[in-house]
Design a protein around this motif. Structure first.
Motif, PDB file in Angstrom:
ATOM      1  N   CYS A 229       0.829  -1.204   0.000  1.00 41.50           N
ATOM      2  CA  CYS A 229       0.000   0.000   0.000  1.00 41.50           C
ATOM      3  C   CYS A 229       0.863   1.254   0.000  1.00 41.50           C
ATOM      4  O   CYS A 229       2.056   1.199   0.298  1.00 41.50           O
ATOM      5  CB  CYS A 229      -0.913   0.007   1.228  1.00 41.50           C
ATOM      6  N   ASN A 230       0.254   2.380  -0.316  1.00 41.43           N
ATOM      7  CA  ASN A 230       0.992   3.642  -0.311  1.00 41.43           C
ATOM      8  C   ASN A 230       0.134   4.773   0.222  1.00 41.43           C
ATOM      9  O   ASN A 230      -1.100   4.712   0.193  1.00 41.43           O
ATOM     10  CB  ASN A 230       1.505   3.991  -1.710  1.00 41.43           C
ATOM     11  N   THR A 231       0.809   5.821   0.704  1.00 43.14           N
ATOM     12  CA  THR A 231       0.139   7.029   1.169  1.00 43.14           C
ATOM     13  C   THR A 231      -0.190   7.913  -0.026  1.00 43.14           C
ATOM     14  O   THR A 231       0.174   7.614  -1.176  1.00 43.14           O
ATOM     15  CB  THR A 231       1.053   7.816   2.118  1.00 43.14           C
ATOM     16  N   VAL A 232      -0.842   9.037   0.244  1.00 38.03           N
ATOM     17  CA  VAL A 232      -1.018  10.050  -0.787  1.00 38.03           C
ATOM     18  C   VAL A 232       0.343  10.663  -1.094  1.00 38.03           C
ATOM     19  O   VAL A 232       1.262  10.644  -0.270  1.00 38.03           O
ATOM     20  CB  VAL A 232      -1.993  11.151  -0.320  1.00 38.03           C
ATOM     21  N   GLN A 233       0.493  11.187  -2.300  1.00 38.70           N
ATOM     22  CA  GLN A 233       1.733  11.852  -2.673  1.00 38.70           C
ATOM     23  C   GLN A 233       1.703  13.301  -2.178  1.00 38.70           C
ATOM     24  O   GLN A 233       0.714  14.005  -2.345  1.00 38.70           O
ATOM     25  CB  GLN A 233       1.914  11.822  -4.190  1.00 38.70           C
ATOM     26  N   VAL A 234       2.782  13.725  -1.552  1.00 39.51           N
ATOM     27  CA  VAL A 234       2.892  15.081  -1.018  1.00 39.51           C
ATOM     28  C   VAL A 234       4.193  15.696  -1.517  1.00 39.51           C
ATOM     29  O   VAL A 234       5.279  15.213  -1.193  1.00 39.51           O
ATOM     30  CB  VAL A 234       2.890  15.095   0.523  1.00 39.51           C
ATOM     31  N   GLY A 235       4.085  16.716  -2.335  1.00 37.90           N
ATOM     32  CA  GLY A 235       5.270  17.408  -2.811  1.00 37.90           C
ATOM     33  C   GLY A 235       6.263  16.508  -3.514  1.00 37.90           C
ATOM     34  O   GLY A 235       7.475  16.700  -3.408  1.00 37.90           O
ATOM     35  N   GLY A 236       5.770  15.503  -4.228  1.00 40.03           N
ATOM     36  CA  GLY A 236       6.652  14.590  -4.954  1.00 40.03           C
ATOM     37  C   GLY A 236       7.127  13.415  -4.144  1.00 40.03           C
ATOM     38  O   GLY A 236       7.873  12.572  -4.657  1.00 40.03           O
ATOM     39  N   MET A 237       6.706  13.299  -2.884  1.00 38.45           N
ATOM     40  CA  MET A 237       7.130  12.197  -2.017  1.00 38.45           C
ATOM     41  C   MET A 237       5.932  11.322  -1.677  1.00 38.45           C
ATOM     42  O   MET A 237       4.833  11.813  -1.426  1.00 38.45           O
ATOM     43  CB  MET A 237       7.756  12.762  -0.733  1.00 38.45           C
ATOM     44  N   VAL A 238       6.152  10.013  -1.643  1.00 32.75           N
ATOM     45  CA  VAL A 238       5.109   9.067  -1.268  1.00 32.75           C
ATOM     46  C   VAL A 238       5.749   7.935  -0.465  1.00 32.75           C
ATOM     47  O   VAL A 238       6.906   7.564  -0.707  1.00 32.75           O
ATOM     48  CB  VAL A 238       4.376   8.526  -2.518  1.00 32.75           C
ATOM     49  N   ARG A 239       5.004   7.414   0.492  1.00 34.41           N
ATOM     50  CA  ARG A 239       5.540   6.346   1.350  1.00 34.41           C
ATOM     51  C   ARG A 239       4.765   5.053   1.150  1.00 34.41           C
ATOM     52  O   ARG A 239       3.534   5.064   1.071  1.00 34.41           O
ATOM     53  CB  ARG A 239       5.462   6.759   2.827  1.00 34.41           C
ATOM     54  N   ILE A 240       5.491   3.951   1.065  1.00 36.12           N
ATOM     55  CA  ILE A 240       4.887   2.636   0.949  1.00 36.12           C
ATOM     56  C   ILE A 240       4.672   2.044   2.339  1.00 36.12           C
ATOM     57  O   ILE A 240       5.528   2.153   3.214  1.00 36.12           O
ATOM     58  CB  ILE A 240       5.770   1.704   0.097  1.00 36.12           C
ATOM     59  N   GLY A 241       3.530   1.416   2.530  1.00 35.34           N
ATOM     60  CA  GLY A 241       3.230   0.738   3.771  1.00 35.34           C
ATOM     61  C   GLY A 241       1.734   0.802   4.061  1.00 35.34           C
ATOM     62  O   GLY A 241       1.079   1.792   3.705  1.00 35.34           O
ATOM     63  N   PRO A 242       1.175  -0.263   4.648  1.00 38.39           N
ATOM     64  CA  PRO A 242       1.876  -1.491   5.004  1.00 38.39           C
ATOM     65  C   PRO A 242       2.054  -2.420   3.808  1.00 38.39           C
ATOM     66  O   PRO A 242       1.385  -2.269   2.782  1.00 38.39           O
ATOM     67  CB  PRO A 242       0.937  -2.127   6.038  1.00 38.39           C
ATOM     68  N   VAL A 243       2.958  -3.375   3.997  1.00 41.10           N
ATOM     69  CA  VAL A 243       3.134  -4.480   3.060  1.00 41.10           C
ATOM     70  C   VAL A 243       2.834  -5.749   3.846  1.00 41.10           C
ATOM     71  O   VAL A 243       3.387  -5.956   4.924  1.00 41.10           O
ATOM     72  CB  VAL A 243       4.570  -4.525   2.502  1.00 41.10           C
ATOM     73  N   TYR A 244       1.943  -6.585   3.302  1.00 28.63           N
ATOM     74  CA  TYR A 244       1.536  -7.764   4.081  1.00 28.63           C
ATOM     75  C   TYR A 244       1.322  -8.979   3.188  1.00 28.63           C
ATOM     76  O   TYR A 244       0.698  -8.894   2.131  1.00 28.63           O
ATOM     77  CB  TYR A 244       0.244  -7.495   4.851  1.00 28.63           C
ATOM     78  N   THR A 245       1.860 -10.098   3.651  1.00 26.82           N
ATOM     79  CA  THR A 245       1.630 -11.406   3.050  1.00 26.82           C
ATOM     80  C   THR A 245       1.176 -12.343   4.159  1.00 26.82           C
ATOM     81  O   THR A 245       1.855 -12.443   5.189  1.00 26.82           O
ATOM     82  CB  THR A 245       2.909 -11.978   2.417  1.00 26.82           C
ATOM     83  N   PRO A 246       0.049 -13.030   4.010  1.00 29.33           N
ATOM     84  CA  PRO A 246      -0.388 -13.945   5.064  1.00 29.33           C
ATOM     85  C   PRO A 246       0.624 -15.072   5.252  1.00 29.33           C
ATOM     86  O   PRO A 246       1.340 -15.441   4.310  1.00 29.33           O
ATOM     87  CB  PRO A 246      -1.733 -14.466   4.556  1.00 29.33           C
ATOM     88  N   GLU A 272       8.803  11.626  -7.036  1.00 28.01           N
ATOM     89  CA  GLU A 272      10.240  11.896  -7.098  1.00 28.01           C
ATOM     90  C   GLU A 272      10.999  11.154  -6.003  1.00 28.01           C
ATOM     91  O   GLU A 272      12.181  10.853  -6.169  1.00 28.01           O
ATOM     92  CB  GLU A 272      10.477  13.407  -6.966  1.00 28.01           C
ATOM     93  N   GLU A 273      10.339  10.898  -4.902  1.00 33.13           N
ATOM     94  CA  GLU A 273      10.926  10.138  -3.810  1.00 33.13           C
ATOM     95  C   GLU A 273       9.914   9.112  -3.319  1.00 33.13           C
ATOM     96  O   GLU A 273       8.762   9.467  -3.000  1.00 33.13           O
ATOM     97  CB  GLU A 273      11.328  11.046  -2.641  1.00 33.13           C
ATOM     98  N   VAL A 274      10.337   7.849  -3.253  1.00 32.96           N
ATOM     99  CA  VAL A 274       9.508   6.771  -2.719  1.00 32.96           C
ATOM    100  C   VAL A 274      10.246   6.224  -1.502  1.00 32.96           C
ATOM    101  O   VAL A 274      11.399   5.812  -1.610  1.00 32.96           O
ATOM    102  CB  VAL A 274       9.267   5.663  -3.753  1.00 32.96           C
ATOM    103  N   VAL A 275       9.575   6.226  -0.367  1.00 33.38           N
ATOM    104  CA  VAL A 275      10.226   5.823   0.875  1.00 33.38           C
ATOM    105  C   VAL A 275       9.389   4.760   1.574  1.00 33.38           C
ATOM    106  O   VAL A 275       8.213   4.553   1.249  1.00 33.38           O
ATOM    107  CB  VAL A 275      10.438   7.026   1.813  1.00 33.38           C
ATOM    108  N   LEU A 276       9.995   4.119   2.556  1.00 32.25           N
ATOM    109  CA  LEU A 276       9.276   3.162   3.403  1.00 32.25           C
ATOM    110  C   LEU A 276      10.035   2.979   4.701  1.00 32.25           C
ATOM    111  O   LEU A 276      11.233   3.251   4.786  1.00 32.25           O
ATOM    112  CB  LEU A 276       9.069   1.822   2.683  1.00 32.25           C
ATOM    113  N   PHE A 277       9.330   2.517   5.719  1.00 34.68           N
ATOM    114  CA  PHE A 277       9.925   2.214   7.010  1.00 34.68           C
ATOM    115  C   PHE A 277       9.989   0.710   7.218  1.00 34.68           C
ATOM    116  O   PHE A 277       9.121  -0.036   6.749  1.00 34.68           O
ATOM    117  CB  PHE A 277       9.096   2.808   8.157  1.00 34.68           C
ATOM    118  N   THR A 278      11.025   0.272   7.951  1.00 40.62           N
ATOM    119  CA  THR A 278      11.092  -1.118   8.391  1.00 40.62           C
ATOM    120  C   THR A 278      11.304  -1.157   9.892  1.00 40.62           C
ATOM    121  O   THR A 278      11.778  -0.190  10.503  1.00 40.62           O
ATOM    122  CB  THR A 278      12.255  -1.878   7.733  1.00 40.62           C
TER     123      THR A 278
END
Length: 308
Positions: A229-246, A272-278
């Motif tokens: 999944c991803n968030t809305v894009q803000v100023g060219g940046m978007v964040r991925i999460g959550p990522v889930y596999t059963p 322009e920037e795609v980020v995510l947290f672990t």
């Protein structure tokens, strides 16, 4: 010359007008505050209302106020001696307060003075800033306890690398018919990672995310096996999460493929920037994201506060 001080508001539009330009200078590092407040702003604009009335009093007046007022979202920015914005926070109970990089004394003041009367479950910040904020909280909660809840690492996509070998299956965007499955997997993800949002009905969150084209489904043999999944894009940046596999579908590379497919789609859509947290306690996720092109940016810590 202005005095250094925290200014607060319950109005997300006012907050973004004051602190937004500063936050966007480091859009990746400030991804959580930017994406959450932008979603709030868009939702409130669509509903034709302001968050000020719903947010209750500013924290300076929060002490002694009913819990319903003190528990509503609050935002703030810190100004340096020249009066320029140099820090910000977002507090959306019951979640921890999210704090940017600020001088340690400003973090302690925010906790001990500005947030007095607010219910604080914890703080999400850089290690030293989080520690200073916790010290301020302890100052007015001497019997309180502070624990490390999670250590996180922020990654940013450098050059996308497709998984090799690629798993079986294909990617597609989630449809309305996927809402029930998505809500169930959101809930399972929250339970599995011991998220502070566990136990919450995820139906509305799933429908909203799907309506924003924010859920990528990986299918194998026509059966959904993973989502990214991803968030809305803000100023060219978007964040991925959550990522889930059963659990029953793990070990096949589905999550890597879903994340890579979503990353490619976001880049094609102009990000322009795609980020995510672990979670640093999960070596698998930290490894797979690096294999598809994500590189470390910085580490943060989430501290949890409790009465004893």
């Amino acid at each position: 010359m202005a005095a250094m001080a925290w200014q607060t508001t319950g109005d997300v539009t006012e907050f973004l007008a004051a602190a937004g330009p500063w936050l966007r200078r480091e859009r990746a590092r400030n991804t959580v505050i930017l994406s959450v407040t932008e979603t709030m702003r868009v939702n409130e604009a669509a509903a034709g209302r302001s968050s000020r009335a719903a947010a209750g009093p500013p924290p300076s007046a929060a002490a002694g106020q009913p819990d319903g007022q003190a528990s509503r979202p609050l935002f703030g920015w810190w100004s340096d001696p020249a009066g320029a914005v140099a820090g910000a926070f977002m507090h959306a109970p019951p979640f921890p307060l999210v704090l940017t990089e600020v001088p340690l004394e400003a973090a302690a003041e925010l906790s001990a003075v500005t947030m007095a009367g607010r219910p604080l479950a914890g703080v999400n910040a850089y290690r030293e800033v989080a520690a200073a904020f916790a010290d301020g909280w302890r100052h007015r909660n001497q019997a309180g306890r502070v624990d490390v809840y999670r250590r996180q690492r922020l990654y940013r996509l450098a050059e996308l690398v497709w998984p090799d070998p690629a798993p079986a299956g294909t990617a597609r965007m989630a449809r309305d018919a996927d809402a029930k499955l998505t809500a169930g997997w959101f809930a399972a993800f929250a339970d599995e990672v011991d998220d502070m949002g566990r136990g919450v009905d995820q139906s509305a969150a799933a429908r909203a995310k799907i309506s924003q084209a924010g859920v990528m489904v990986w299918e194998d043999g026509g059966r959904p096996v993973s989502i990214a999944c991803n968030t809305v894009q803000v100023g060219g940046m978007v964040r991925i999460g959550p990522v889930y596999t059963p659990p029953q579908a793990r070990g096949h590379g589905y999550a890597s493929a879903a994340t890579a497919a979503l990353s490619r789609r976001l880049l094609e859509a102009g990000a322009e920037e795609v980020v995510l947290f672990t979670d640093l306690a999960n070596p698998v996720s930290n490894s797979i994201y690096q294999r598809i092109g994500y590189r470390p940016v910085e580490d943060r810590v989430v501290l949890a506060f409790s009465a004893d």
